[in-house]
Design an enzyme around this catalytic site. Structure first.
Site, short mmCIF file in Angstrom:
data_model
loop_
_atom_site.label_atom_id
_atom_site.label_comp_id
_atom_site.label_asym_id
_atom_site.label_seq_id
_atom_site.Cartn_x
_atom_site.Cartn_y
_atom_site.Cartn_z
N PHE A 249 -49.27 -0.04 -39.59
CA PHE A 249 -48.34 0.54 -38.49
C PHE A 249 -47.61 1.41 -38.64
O PHE A 249 -46.74 1.56 -39.80
CB PHE A 249 -47.45 -1.07 -37.96
CG PHE A 249 -46.93 -0.72 -36.61
CD1 PHE A 249 -47.45 -0.64 -35.35
CD2 PHE A 249 -45.56 0.18 -36.57
CE1 PHE A 249 -47.06 -0.51 -34.33
CE2 PHE A 249 -45.03 0.32 -35.16
CZ PHE A 249 -45.60 0.20 -34.23
N ARG B 274 -39.89 8.29 -32.91
CA ARG B 274 -40.73 9.15 -32.38
C ARG B 274 -40.43 10.74 -32.80
O ARG B 274 -41.48 11.43 -32.92
CB ARG B 274 -40.76 9.16 -30.89
CG ARG B 274 -41.21 8.06 -30.22
CD ARG B 274 -41.44 8.36 -28.71
NE ARG B 274 -41.62 6.98 -27.88
CZ ARG B 274 -42.67 6.33 -27.63
NH1 ARG B 274 -43.81 6.85 -28.36
NH2 ARG B 274 -42.55 5.32 -27.03
N GLU C 214 -54.39 11.46 -27.07
CA GLU C 214 -53.76 10.24 -27.45
C GLU C 214 -52.98 10.22 -28.90
O GLU C 214 -53.59 11.15 -29.86
CB GLU C 214 -54.75 8.95 -27.31
CG GLU C 214 -54.45 7.65 -27.56
CD GLU C 214 -53.19 7.16 -26.67
OE1 GLU C 214 -52.06 7.72 -26.69
OE2 GLU C 214 -53.29 5.97 -26.19
N ASP C 215 -51.89 9.37 -29.10
CA ASP C 215 -51.48 9.32 -30.60
C ASP C 215 -52.17 8.74 -31.50
O ASP C 215 -52.70 9.02 -32.47
CB ASP C 215 -50.06 8.88 -30.51
CG ASP C 215 -49.98 7.73 -29.80
OD1 ASP C 215 -50.73 6.97 -29.10
OD2 ASP C 215 -48.94 7.12 -29.55
N ASP D 153 -56.41 2.69 -31.28
CA ASP D 153 -56.68 1.59 -31.91
C ASP D 153 -57.54 0.46 -31.46
O ASP D 153 -58.59 0.61 -31.92
CB ASP D 153 -54.91 0.96 -31.88
CG ASP D 153 -54.59 0.07 -32.59
OD1 ASP D 153 -55.04 -0.28 -33.67
OD2 ASP D 153 -53.88 -0.73 -32.30
#
Ligand code: IMP
Length: 173
Positions: A143, A156, A90-91, A94
């Protein structure tokens, strides 16, 4: 700038070496969560020296009602994962809603092992009890964009990870 490409490359290489060591003599299936994890998965895969194959899943989360846990699978696995060593890639971890949903889904297919690798971990925002086994960087509640991560599908492709400030374009530095 939060993390430069050189710094990211060095951490990813360390994680790849750790995974290669832990799974010596075995094979691994990396399952990337589209689209954010694509860049991290590509780099991580190339730093793993044991036999490795890829698959991808895609989910949609309803941003407005995220706290209700409304995560939906929009692209399933192509590969059977029963008995395999699976690493979910996963990036960002959160709130944890996405990975709790995916972990439960993959567990139903009875993999031999199931680990989680995330490029970034934002523990301050967690709503679900979940930790990753491999974390490149732990960050406070910013963020961020770049290295696969987006703001409204943009940025991206940036090679570094940057804190997103809506008043200045991350492309301009
Ligand atoms: P969660 O853990 O279910 O809250 O969701 C994680 C997902 O939210 C990630 O895979 C990203 O797609 C997205 N996300 C969370 N924080 C950020 C950020 O700082 N930048 C870009 N996307 C983010």
């Amino acid at each position: 700038m939060l993390f430069r490409r050189e710094e990211i490359a060095a951490r990813v290489a360390e994680i790849g070496a750790q995974i290669s060591h832990e799974f010596a003599g075995e094979s691994i299936l990396l399952v990337g969560v589209l689209k954010g994890a694509a860049v991290f998965l590509a780099d991580l895969a190339r730093s793993i020296s044991v036999e490795t194959t890829f698959d991808f899943v895609a989910i949609s989360s309803y941003k407005g009602v995220k706290t209700s846990g409304a995560v939906r699978l929009i692209k399933d696995l192509d590969t059977p994962i029963g008995g395999r060593n699976v690493i979910l890639v996963e990036d960002i971890l959160d709130t944890g809603l996405t990975l709790v949903f995916l972990r439960r889904l993959l567990q139903q297919h009875k993999p031999k092992t199931l680990k989680i690798a995330t490029c970034l971990d934002k523990p301050a925002r967690r709503l679900e009890k979940i930790d990753a086994d491999y974390v490149a960087f732990t960050i406070p509640n910013h963020f961020v964009v770049g290295y696969g991560m987006d703001y409204q599908e943009r940025f991206r492709n940036l090679p570094d990870i940057r804190i997103f400030n809506p008043d200045e374009s991350p492309n301009s530095h």
